[in-house]
Design a protein around this motif. Structure first.
Motif, short mmCIF file in Angstrom:
data_model
loop_
_atom_site.label_atom_id
_atom_site.label_comp_id
_atom_site.label_asym_id
_atom_site.label_seq_id
_atom_site.Cartn_x
_atom_site.Cartn_y
_atom_site.Cartn_z
N MET A 207 0.99 -1.17 0.01
CA MET A 207 -0.26 -0.07 0.12
C MET A 207 0.87 1.08 0.03
O MET A 207 1.83 1.47 1.13
N LEU B 142 -2.22 1.16 9.30
CA LEU B 142 -2.40 0.35 8.06
C LEU B 142 -1.22 -0.64 7.91
O LEU B 142 -1.53 -1.73 7.42
N THR C 261 -10.04 -2.09 1.90
CA THR C 261 -9.36 -0.75 2.24
C THR C 261 -10.30 0.14 2.46
O THR C 261 -10.11 0.87 3.63
#
Length: 281
Positions: A163, A182, A263
């Motif tokens: 990511m 994250l 996400t």
């Protein structure tokens, strides 16, 4: 959408890169000539290559569709009301040199971006990487191509998705907190300021996801259409489609819809909208 547009746009972009961009790369001609400071304190460097490339592209594109507007990044800086044309009729959108800071430093990535919008909706998108020569193209409803060959996204079989997260957060603490959250489920990396690099990188499976805050049309219209036509998904965090005349902030781009959905749910659980400005509670 007329398929003959792509060869004409490709030729214009390759000519502009050959004449205005690459002769300056790695030379004194790549030096910054201006800096368009933003209200949030961000820096927007400009080189002679930006200006000459936009002039070439604007002239060439204007001749392809009679009556179509042309909105270029550099032109908007001097004439902000050009933004009003983004949602009215047919409009070319030009980023003559995305990744200018990288270009000026003598490194990559950087690229040229051209999009075509119909009443604010992206219907054509083209991305040129002058360093490799790679040319990405998409027309609405007609799929995506790379160097003339049909292309579909290639999700990588990774336990932890890669990511990339934009650095354009005005609050460093907010970004640090988001990255920490994250990182529990993904391999988080910085995203260089070059959307012309990120969209092909996602489509090819090098990155699984990129999170963007700022979503200016010359940076994103071409890439959003290319990724969506290739089988990935790029949309606002709330799931609404990207429009060129929508001045909201925040965008999730992912190699496939499943990763996009996961996400988006995670960001929602964290209360993160990717907007640059967050109102106090």
């Amino acid at each position: 959408m007329n398929q003959s547009l792509t060869p004409a746009v490709e030729q214009a972009m390759r000519d502009a890169a050959r004449l205005a961009v690459m002769p300056r790369f790695g030379t004194a001609g790549a030096a910054l000539v201006a800096d368009k400071r933003e209200g949030n304190g961000g820096s927007e460097p400009v080189t002679a290559a930006d200006r000459e490339c936009e002039a070439i592209l604007s002239e060439r594109l204007a001749g392809l569709i009679p009556g179509a507007h042309v909105v270029g990044e550099e032109a908007v800086h001097h004439q902000p009301d050009l933004l009003d044309r983004l949602g009215a009729g047919t409009c070319w959108i030009v980023d003559p040199l995305d990744g200018t800071a990288n270009f000026a430093a003598g490194t990559g990535p950087f690229g040229l971006l051209v999009a075509l919008a119909d009443n604010g909706i992206p219907v054509g998108g083209w991305i040129l990487d002058p360093l490799s020569g790679r040319f990405c193209a998409a027309l609405s409803g007609q799929g995506a191509t790379i160097d003339g060959l049909a292309f579909r996204t290639v999700p990588a079989a990774r336990a932890r998705p890669v990511m990339a997260v934009t650095r354009l957060f005005p609050d460093p603490d907010r970004r640090a907190r988001l990255l920490a959250e994250l990182a529990e489920g993904a391999a988080v990396i910085d995203s260089p300021r070059c959307a012309a690099d990120q969209y092909p990188r996602i489509a090819g499976g090098e990155n699984d996801i990129t999170l963007f805050t700022r979503t200016l049309p010359w940076d994103h219209a071409a890439g959003v259409l290319f990724l969506n036509e290739a089988g990935g998904r790029a949309a606002r965090p709330d799931g609404t489609p990207y429009r060129c005349d929508d001045r909201r902030e925040g965008l999730i781009a992912a190699v496939d819809p499943v990763i996009w959905d996961r996400t988006a749910r995670q960001l929602e659980s964290l209360g993160e909208t990717l907007a640059l400005t967050v109102e106090a509670a």
